[in-house]
Design an enzyme around this catalytic site. Structure first.
Site, PDB file in Angstrom:
ATOM      1  N   LYS A 174       3.602 -29.461   2.142  1.00  0.00           N
ATOM      2  CA  LYS A 174       2.349 -30.036   2.629  1.00  0.00           C
ATOM      3  C   LYS A 174       2.924 -31.133   3.752  1.00  0.00           C
ATOM      4  CE  LYS A 174      -1.943 -31.490   3.402  1.00  0.00           C
ATOM      5  NZ  LYS A 174      -1.620 -32.826   3.707  1.00  0.00           N
ATOM      6  N   GLU A 181       1.493 -30.015  12.278  1.00  0.00           N
ATOM      7  CA  GLU A 181       0.177 -30.514  12.745  1.00  0.00           C
ATOM      8  C   GLU A 181       0.419 -31.545  13.861  1.00  0.00           C
ATOM      9  OE1 GLU A 181      -2.651 -33.289  10.269  1.00  0.00           O
ATOM     10  OE2 GLU A 181      -2.963 -31.216   9.690  1.00  0.00           O
TER      11      GLU A 181
END
Length: 303
Positions: A174, A181
């Site tokens: 993550k 991102e």
């Protein structure tokens, strides 16, 4: 199947809703009781006024899912739960956390024979409708029993989730996801800033975002969200260019240094967020609005 969901903020509340709608009995505890009462009325959530009262409502072996802010809130809650849970119980941390902390917590709980699963979770405020992407770390013996939960939370029972490795692997994956991102958001913000800067061409940014959504190499959910807020306001005159960073980008940069693996795009994207906190620009306003669109993160209006 019955579990406890501890922490009913934006993500936790919607995850509890999705689980309830999928047939899971959810015992909910939150520091502020308003959302607990709301979910009790809307979804049939079983309310708990404390951690202790949440745990006693669970059958053994107990499953407890945490959705708390990283750092001290998660650390202190896990310490409390270590004294409340028993051998064979499973504790899932679905919030953002440094993977080093997750590895340490797994080892600490293993001494009490309590399973620990780190579930890196992405999906933001849209996860309730679209499902969540979940990157799960932990021992197979602890992940297997929670698969029914993962299948309900994911976009489909066989898509959008995976057991990616041992304890810590979920939050590590993550972390890298969020670093990517950052880079994608920064590139998009810079591109639209260039378009906006060429005023004499009178380019309609909302129209460009919309056409890029169909057939373009850069089409993405992030672009979908960008097109949506640009339709409402492409000048962004009342938006502050301040862009916060949640911590995941910093951890990614630190890991890059520790490994000696170059990640210039992700690292520079993080540095640009630092720069935004002292610099007004259209691109930074775009970043602030993207964060709000996918994660419900607050943005600042100009005074």
């Amino acid at each position: 199947m019955r579990i406890a969901m501890i922490g009913l903020g934006k993500m936790g509340a919607n995850m509890a809703r999705r689980l309830c709608r999928g047939g899971i009995e959810v015992v909910g505890y939150n520091r502020s009781s308003d959302i607990v009462s709301q979910l009790e009325k809307e979804e049939g959530l079983l309310p708990a006024a404390s951690l202790e009262k949440a745990i006693v409502q669970l059958p053994a072996p107990r499953i407890v899912w945490l959705m708390l802010p990283s750092g001290a809130p998660t650390e202190s809650t896990i310490e409390l739960l270590a004294g409340l849970l028993c051998s064979g119980d499973i504790l899932i941390d679905g919030g953002n956390a440094n993977y080093h902390d997750s590895q340490r917590r797994a080892a600490r709980l293993a001494k009490n024979d309590i399973g620990f699963v780190d579930a890196g979770t992405s999906g933001g405020v849209w996860g309730l409708d679209n499902g969540y992407c979940m990157m799960v770390g932990g021992d197979e013996a602890h992940v297997k029993p929670i698969e029914p939960l993962l299948k309900i939370l994911a976009p489909a029972d066989n898509k959008g989730w995976a057991h990616v490795g041992p304890p810590g692997a979920g939050h590590f994956t993550k972390m890298v996801h969020n670093g990517i991102e950052y880079g994608m958001m920064q590139a998009m913000a810079e591109g639209f800033s260039l378009l906006q800067g060429k005023q004499e061409l009178q380019i309609d940014l909302a129209e460009v975002a919309e056409i890029w959504r169909h057939g373009s190499v850069v089409r993405s959910w992030l672009l979908d969200l960008t097109a949506e807020f640009l339709r409402d306001d492409q000048k962004l005159e009342n938006i502050s260019a301040y862009v916060a960073d949640s911590g995941e980008g910093r951890w990614t940069a630190e890991e890059s240094i520790a490994q000696g693996t170059p990640t210039p795009v992700m690292t520079l994207a993080l540095l640009m967020r630092f720069a935004s906190q002292n610099q007004e620009s259209y691109g930074n306003k775009m970043l602030a609005m993207m964060r709000n669109a996918f994660g419900g993160h607050g943005y600042k209006n100009k005074e």
